[in-house]
Design a protein around this motif. Structure first.
Motif, PDB file in Angstrom:
ATOM      1  N   LEU A   1       9.551 -41.465  71.380  1.00 35.76           N
ATOM      2  CA  LEU A   1       8.287 -41.332  70.661  1.00 35.76           C
ATOM      3  C   LEU A   1       7.153 -41.512  71.669  1.00 35.76           C
ATOM      4  O   LEU A   1       6.985 -42.578  72.241  1.00 35.76           O
ATOM      5  N   VAL A   2       6.399 -40.447  71.901  1.00 33.79           N
ATOM      6  CA  VAL A   2       5.346 -40.442  72.909  1.00 33.79           C
ATOM      7  C   VAL A   2       4.025 -40.946  72.341  1.00 33.79           C
ATOM      8  O   VAL A   2       3.308 -41.694  72.995  1.00 33.79           O
ATOM      9  N   LYS A   3       3.716 -40.536  71.113  1.00 33.00           N
ATOM     10  CA  LYS A   3       2.420 -40.891  70.546  1.00 33.00           C
ATOM     11  C   LYS A   3       2.496 -40.921  69.031  1.00 33.00           C
ATOM     12  O   LYS A   3       3.204 -40.136  68.422  1.00 33.00           O
ATOM     13  N   ARG A   4       1.732 -41.850  68.455  1.00 30.38           N
ATOM     14  CA  ARG A   4       1.563 -41.928  67.005  1.00 30.38           C
ATOM     15  C   ARG A   4       0.088 -42.155  66.755  1.00 30.38           C
ATOM     16  O   ARG A   4      -0.533 -43.035  67.344  1.00 30.38           O
ATOM     17  N   SER A   5      -0.515 -41.350  65.900  1.00 30.18           N
ATOM     18  CA  SER A   5      -1.935 -41.499  65.589  1.00 30.18           C
ATOM     19  C   SER A   5      -2.175 -41.081  64.144  1.00 30.18           C
ATOM     20  O   SER A   5      -1.274 -40.596  63.468  1.00 30.18           O
ATOM     21  N   THR A   6      -3.402 -41.265  63.712  1.00 25.48           N
ATOM     22  CA  THR A   6      -3.818 -40.851  62.375  1.00 25.48           C
ATOM     23  C   THR A   6      -5.020 -39.937  62.541  1.00 25.48           C
ATOM     24  O   THR A   6      -5.936 -40.253  63.300  1.00 25.48           O
ATOM     25  N   ASP A   7      -5.018 -38.801  61.837  1.00 29.04           N
ATOM     26  CA  ASP A   7      -6.165 -37.901  61.954  1.00 29.04           C
ATOM     27  C   ASP A   7      -7.234 -38.265  60.923  1.00 29.04           C
ATOM     28  O   ASP A   7      -7.082 -39.216  60.157  1.00 29.04           O
ATOM     29  N   ARG A   8      -8.329 -37.518  60.923  1.00 34.91           N
ATOM     30  CA  ARG A   8      -9.473 -37.821  60.051  1.00 34.91           C
ATOM     31  C   ARG A   8      -9.115 -37.783  58.570  1.00 34.91           C
ATOM     32  O   ARG A   8      -9.738 -38.453  57.761  1.00 34.91           O
ATOM     33  N   SER A   9      -8.128 -36.982  58.215  1.00 34.47           N
ATOM     34  CA  SER A   9      -7.751 -36.876  56.807  1.00 34.47           C
ATOM     35  C   SER A   9      -6.799 -38.000  56.380  1.00 34.47           C
ATOM     36  O   SER A   9      -6.460 -38.112  55.213  1.00 34.47           O
ATOM     37  N   GLY A  10      -6.354 -38.802  57.345  1.00 32.66           N
ATOM     38  CA  GLY A  10      -5.422 -39.875  57.039  1.00 32.66           C
ATOM     39  C   GLY A  10      -3.970 -39.509  57.283  1.00 32.66           C
ATOM     40  O   GLY A  10      -3.078 -40.326  57.083  1.00 32.66           O
ATOM     41  N   ALA A  11      -3.732 -38.277  57.723  1.00 30.86           N
ATOM     42  CA  ALA A  11      -2.363 -37.849  58.018  1.00 30.86           C
ATOM     43  C   ALA A  11      -1.847 -38.585  59.256  1.00 30.86           C
ATOM     44  O   ALA A  11      -2.603 -38.868  60.184  1.00 30.86           O
ATOM     45  N   ILE A  12      -0.569 -38.881  59.256  1.00 26.02           N
ATOM     46  CA  ILE A  12       0.079 -39.547  60.386  1.00 26.02           C
ATOM     47  C   ILE A  12       0.654 -38.468  61.294  1.00 26.02           C
ATOM     48  O   ILE A  12       1.374 -37.585  60.837  1.00 26.02           O
ATOM     49  N   ILE A  13       0.319 -38.542  62.577  1.00 25.36           N
ATOM     50  CA  ILE A  13       0.774 -37.558  63.561  1.00 25.36           C
ATOM     51  C   ILE A  13       1.665 -38.267  64.573  1.00 25.36           C
ATOM     52  O   ILE A  13       1.294 -39.317  65.097  1.00 25.36           O
TER      53      ILE A  13
END
Length: 134
Positions: free
Chosen positions: A81-93
């Motif tokens: 797992l290289v990266k985990r983030s949340t976008d402006r809409s609240g989606a988990i990336i």
């Protein structure tokens, strides 16, 4: 019609016909091999472009459960797992790497709160550039 205009129109039609054709989307098996599917998935859509493919799935599981599943799988054997983030809409990336194509995972709660939409995207990586990156 004047012969020069006829020739120009013919040349224009020939040039338009010689334009680049749209790239064929990558095969799911090539861009998304070994893809981990969420609990009880249902296919919603499939899209792609040149050397890329994406499938959207629906899972009846809550987003917190689907995220926990992907964290477990993408930190397990064969994955990183290289990266985990949340976008402006609240989606988990999430971005994960394996011995093969990278995998992008996007998780969104369904508007009615009864499940999760999962976007899985991958890209075909040629073996020569993959070896140079190692």
């Amino acid at each position: 019609m004047i012969p020069t205009r006829i020739w120009a129109a013919t040349a224009l039609v020939a040039l338009v016909g010689c334009g680049d054709k749209p790239a064929k989307p990558a095969e799911i098996a090539d861009a998304l091999p070994n893809v981990p599917l969420p609990p009880s998935p249902t296919v919603v859509a499939r899209t792609g472009g040149a050397n890329t493919a994406m499938i959207t799935l629906r899972s009846p599981a809550k987003i917190t459960d689907v995220e926990a599943y992907y964290r477990s799988v993408l930190t397990g054997p064969g994955w990183r797992l290289v990266k985990r983030s949340t976008d402006r809409s609240g989606a988990i990336i999430m971005l994960a790497e394996q011995n093969g194509p990278p995998l992008w995972v996007r998780l969104r709660s369904l508007p009615d709160g009864r499940g999760t939409l999962v976007d899985l995207a991958g890209a075909v990586v040629d073996s020569a550039s993959a070896k140079r990156g190692s």
